[in-house]
Write a protein that holds these residues in place. Structure first.
Motif, PDB file in Angstrom:
ATOM      1  N   TYR A 114       0.801  -1.226   0.000  1.00  0.00           N
ATOM      2  CA  TYR A 114       0.000   0.000   0.000  1.00  0.00           C
ATOM      3  C   TYR A 114       0.837   1.280   0.000  1.00  0.00           C
ATOM      4  O   TYR A 114       0.362   2.357  -0.380  1.00  0.00           O
ATOM      5  CB  TYR A 114      -0.935  -0.006   1.224  1.00  0.00           C
ATOM      6  CG  TYR A 114      -1.565   1.340   1.503  1.00  0.00           C
ATOM      7  CD1 TYR A 114      -2.568   1.840   0.662  1.00  0.00           C
ATOM      8  CD2 TYR A 114      -1.136   2.134   2.560  1.00  0.00           C
ATOM      9  CE1 TYR A 114      -3.129   3.084   0.886  1.00  0.00           C
ATOM     10  CE2 TYR A 114      -1.691   3.376   2.795  1.00  0.00           C
ATOM     11  CZ  TYR A 114      -2.687   3.850   1.957  1.00  0.00           C
ATOM     12  OH  TYR A 114      -3.229   5.085   2.168  1.00  0.00           O
ATOM     13  N   THR A 181      -8.704  -0.197   7.066  1.00  0.00           N
ATOM     14  CA  THR A 181      -7.565  -0.845   7.735  1.00  0.00           C
ATOM     15  C   THR A 181      -8.077  -1.943   8.663  1.00  0.00           C
ATOM     16  O   THR A 181      -9.103  -1.769   9.337  1.00  0.00           O
ATOM     17  CB  THR A 181      -6.746   0.191   8.544  1.00  0.00           C
ATOM     18  OG1 THR A 181      -6.028   1.026   7.636  1.00  0.00           O
ATOM     19  CG2 THR A 181      -5.715  -0.489   9.452  1.00  0.00           C
ATOM     20  N   ASP A 186      -1.658 -11.654   7.236  1.00  0.00           N
ATOM     21  CA  ASP A 186      -1.773 -12.378   5.964  1.00  0.00           C
ATOM     22  C   ASP A 186      -0.444 -12.427   5.217  1.00  0.00           C
ATOM     23  O   ASP A 186      -0.235 -13.286   4.360  1.00  0.00           O
ATOM     24  CB  ASP A 186      -2.878 -11.790   5.074  1.00  0.00           C
ATOM     25  CG  ASP A 186      -2.659 -10.324   4.712  1.00  0.00           C
ATOM     26  OD1 ASP A 186      -2.041  -9.591   5.517  1.00  0.00           O
ATOM     27  OD2 ASP A 186      -3.125  -9.904   3.640  1.00  0.00           O
ATOM     28  N   SER A 203      -4.563 -13.849   2.530  1.00  0.00           N
ATOM     29  CA  SER A 203      -4.256 -12.565   1.895  1.00  0.00           C
ATOM     30  C   SER A 203      -5.268 -12.242   0.807  1.00  0.00           C
ATOM     31  O   SER A 203      -5.612 -11.072   0.589  1.00  0.00           O
ATOM     32  CB  SER A 203      -2.830 -12.539   1.340  1.00  0.00           C
ATOM     33  OG  SER A 203      -2.720 -13.321   0.174  1.00  0.00           O
ATOM     34  N   ALA A 206      -8.409 -11.111   2.643  1.00  0.00           N
ATOM     35  CA  ALA A 206      -8.182  -9.798   3.266  1.00  0.00           C
ATOM     36  C   ALA A 206      -8.184  -8.695   2.204  1.00  0.00           C
ATOM     37  O   ALA A 206      -8.661  -7.576   2.452  1.00  0.00           O
ATOM     38  CB  ALA A 206      -6.851  -9.807   4.021  1.00  0.00           C
ATOM     39  N   TYR A 207      -7.646  -9.014   1.006  1.00  0.00           N
ATOM     40  CA  TYR A 207      -7.655  -8.062  -0.124  1.00  0.00           C
ATOM     41  C   TYR A 207      -9.098  -7.683  -0.464  1.00  0.00           C
ATOM     42  O   TYR A 207      -9.433  -6.500  -0.621  1.00  0.00           O
ATOM     43  CB  TYR A 207      -6.943  -8.733  -1.305  1.00  0.00           C
ATOM     44  CG  TYR A 207      -6.848  -7.963  -2.604  1.00  0.00           C
ATOM     45  CD1 TYR A 207      -7.976  -7.588  -3.337  1.00  0.00           C
ATOM     46  CD2 TYR A 207      -5.603  -7.624  -3.135  1.00  0.00           C
ATOM     47  CE1 TYR A 207      -7.870  -6.895  -4.532  1.00  0.00           C
ATOM     48  CE2 TYR A 207      -5.489  -6.937  -4.339  1.00  0.00           C
ATOM     49  CZ  TYR A 207      -6.633  -6.588  -5.038  1.00  0.00           C
ATOM     50  OH  TYR A 207      -6.528  -5.914  -6.238  1.00  0.00           O
ATOM     51  N   ALA A 210     -10.786  -5.543   2.133  1.00  0.00           N
ATOM     52  CA  ALA A 210     -10.319  -4.153   2.065  1.00  0.00           C
ATOM     53  C   ALA A 210     -10.951  -3.421   0.879  1.00  0.00           C
ATOM     54  O   ALA A 210     -11.306  -2.239   0.984  1.00  0.00           O
ATOM     55  CB  ALA A 210      -8.796  -4.118   1.959  1.00  0.00           C
ATOM     56  N   TYR A 304      -3.889  -2.103  -2.283  1.00  0.00           N
ATOM     57  CA  TYR A 304      -3.992  -2.989  -1.126  1.00  0.00           C
ATOM     58  C   TYR A 304      -2.602  -3.335  -0.615  1.00  0.00           C
ATOM     59  O   TYR A 304      -1.705  -3.667  -1.396  1.00  0.00           O
ATOM     60  CB  TYR A 304      -4.720  -4.300  -1.478  1.00  0.00           C
ATOM     61  CG  TYR A 304      -4.702  -5.268  -0.316  1.00  0.00           C
ATOM     62  CD1 TYR A 304      -5.504  -5.032   0.797  1.00  0.00           C
ATOM     63  CD2 TYR A 304      -3.837  -6.371  -0.290  1.00  0.00           C
ATOM     64  CE1 TYR A 304      -5.454  -5.880   1.900  1.00  0.00           C
ATOM     65  CE2 TYR A 304      -3.795  -7.218   0.801  1.00  0.00           C
ATOM     66  CZ  TYR A 304      -4.604  -6.968   1.897  1.00  0.00           C
ATOM     67  OH  TYR A 304      -4.546  -7.800   2.995  1.00  0.00           O
ATOM     68  N   SER A 306      -0.955  -5.829   2.443  1.00  0.00           N
ATOM     69  CA  SER A 306      -1.242  -6.813   3.483  1.00  0.00           C
ATOM     70  C   SER A 306      -0.952  -6.246   4.858  1.00  0.00           C
ATOM     71  O   SER A 306      -0.109  -5.357   5.023  1.00  0.00           O
ATOM     72  CB  SER A 306      -0.393  -8.066   3.269  1.00  0.00           C
ATOM     73  OG  SER A 306      -0.829  -8.748   2.131  1.00  0.00           O
ATOM     74  N   GLY A 307      -1.676  -6.778   5.790  1.00  0.00           N
ATOM     75  CA  GLY A 307      -1.394  -6.359   7.172  1.00  0.00           C
ATOM     76  C   GLY A 307      -2.476  -5.695   7.990  1.00  0.00           C
ATOM     77  O   GLY A 307      -2.434  -5.788   9.187  1.00  0.00           O
ATOM     78  N   SER A 308      -3.489  -4.996   7.406  1.00  0.00           N
ATOM     79  CA  SER A 308      -3.727  -4.676   6.008  1.00  0.00           C
ATOM     80  C   SER A 308      -4.358  -3.286   5.877  1.00  0.00           C
ATOM     81  O   SER A 308      -5.064  -2.845   6.775  1.00  0.00           O
ATOM     82  CB  SER A 308      -4.712  -5.682   5.381  1.00  0.00           C
ATOM     83  OG  SER A 308      -6.011  -5.507   5.944  1.00  0.00           O
TER      84      SER A 308
END
Ligand code: COA
Length: 383
Positions: A114, A181, A186, A203, A206-207, A210, A304, A306-308
């Motif tokens: 990101y 956020t 991930d 991941s 999570a993508y 987001a 995007y 990760s983390g995220s």
């Protein structure tokens, strides 16, 4: 001056080497279509021993500055998640290689893939405060996973340099964006690891979380409506991810979205592989270079990391990328192929800081990583 701020110009650089994923598939005993169709990837860039994020980022910026000049640049932001030092920023190294004046602030930004978008937003803030200033943003990464891991075919490397300015020639970024956020494990790279650790399936979900979260935030804040957005450029860890993401967004909206831009925006990333912070802006360049009908229309940019963290920007296309498609194609074609045995050997090469070392002269780019002296990394122009 209209008050518009955005990307005035954009340039891409990559590595000396390239690996054909059909060769990797054969070596790993996997059907080549899993990578070509299942992941949407054909080749991946791979750095020579005298290349890294600094040499790629400075190469992209040099080509950009040869067109735009450096007048008005008082800030250099370097976004990366494959940083080469825990303290000194990659921006400071790039500043030296580019010969920028001392009257420049130089800093590195990190939040996985990101960070390039964080740099872009911070740059817009600086230009909003003083429209005479311009900001050089570099996003540069080498995506590296363990040999034989599921992430291996989604490696790659590239850098993007962008000049952020008032009254931009290329892309006018809208003031409203959607952000999201969530604290997720991930993908991460511990301080003592040269490769990323990743829960690939997590991941991907999570993508999507987001994307949908950022979309809802954009709408709640009165941002561009679906019918005002001609195409969305997506961060592409592998190009099939953008296809999956757009399908989920279409289901979320309860409407069909045009798939044609997904093909257009993947043209460069299919051949570069993942470039983390640079990936979204490589996709954006491919979209603008491949579809001149977007001029005068609004596009989305989904970032995007990760983390995220996710952010959905929208922007008005002011012009297409004059001549860039030919430059990028020449750059992709100029890469030197690596066989799998040589790739595996180079994958293991590292230059620890406790031993002086000189790297072999390989890169054909304008700058090289010369080695380690007295614990410090040394860079030099290719003479
Ligand atoms: N022909 C065509 N497609 C094939 C195939 C074949 N012979 N064999 C498999 N596939 C397809 C699968 O069906 C799957 O597609 P689908 O997801 O649409 O169902 C795709 O290829 C990938 O196969 P899969 O088994 O899920 O791959 P994997 O578990 O080996 O790894 C990742 C995929 C992305 C999880 C892995 O590469 C990874 O961890 N990458 C790094 C992390 C990353 O990029 N995350 C993205 C979000 S930031």
């Amino acid at each position: 001056m209209s008050g518009a701020i955005g990307i005035h110009d954009l340039e891409i650089a990559t590595t000396h080497h390239v690996i054909d994923l059909a060769d990797l598939a054969a070596a790993r005993g996997v059907d080549a279509d899993k990578f070509r169709i299942g992941l949407g990837q054909d080749r991946m860039s791979f750095p020579a021993p005298d290349e890294d994020i600094v040499t790629m980022g400075a190469a992209a910026a040099k080509a950009l500055l040869e067109r735009t000049g450096a007048d008005g640049i008082r800030t250099l932001m370097f976004a990366t998640e494959s940083g080469i030092d825990q303290s000194k920023s990659a921006a400071a190294f790039a500043h030296g290689l580019l010969g920028l004046p001392a009257q420049v602030r130089a800093v590195e930004l990190k939040q996985a893939c990101y960070a390039g978008t964080a740099a872009l937003q911070a740059a817009i803030g600086i230009v909003a405060r003083n429209p005479q200033e311009r900001v050089l943003v570099i996003a540069s990464d080498v995506a590296r996973y363990a040999l034989h891991s599921p992430g291996e075919p989604t490696q790659g490397a590239a850098a993007v340099a962008m000049l952020v300015a008032a009254d931009p020639a290329l892309l006018e970024i809208d003031p409203v964006s959607g952000v999201f956020t969530a604290d997720v494990d991930d993908f991460w790279r511990p301080n003592d690891s040269s490769v990323a650790l990743v829960d690939g399936k997590l991941s991907m979900s999570a993508y999507v979380d987001a994307l949908l979260g950022a979309w809802d935030d954009l709408q709640a804040r009165g941002g561009a409506r679906p019918d005002e957005i001609a195409a969305i450029a997506y961060h592409q860890p592998f190009t099939k991810m953008a296809v999956k993401a757009q399908r989920r967004l279409a289901a979320h909206l309860g409407t069909a979205l045009d798939d044609e831009p997904l093909t257009t925006m993947s043209v460069y990333n299919r051949g570069l592989g993942n470039s983390y912070t640079a990936s979204l802006y490589v996709a954006l360049a491919a979209l603008l270079d491949g579809d001149a009908s977007l001029v005068g229309r609004r596009v989305g940019l989904f970032s995007y990391g990760s983390g995220s963290v996710g952010e959905l920007l929208t922007a008005l296309v002011r012009s297409a990328g004059a001549g860039r498609a030919e430059r990028v194609q020449r750059m992709l074609d100029a890469r030197v192929g690596l066989g799998i045995a040589e790739y595996e050997r180079l994958h293991a090469v590292s230059y620890p800081s406790d031993t002086d070392a000189e790297t072999p002269r390989v890169t054909a780019g304008p700058f090289r990583f010369a080695g380690i002296r007295g614990g410090a990394r040394v860079y030099e122009p290719v003479g």
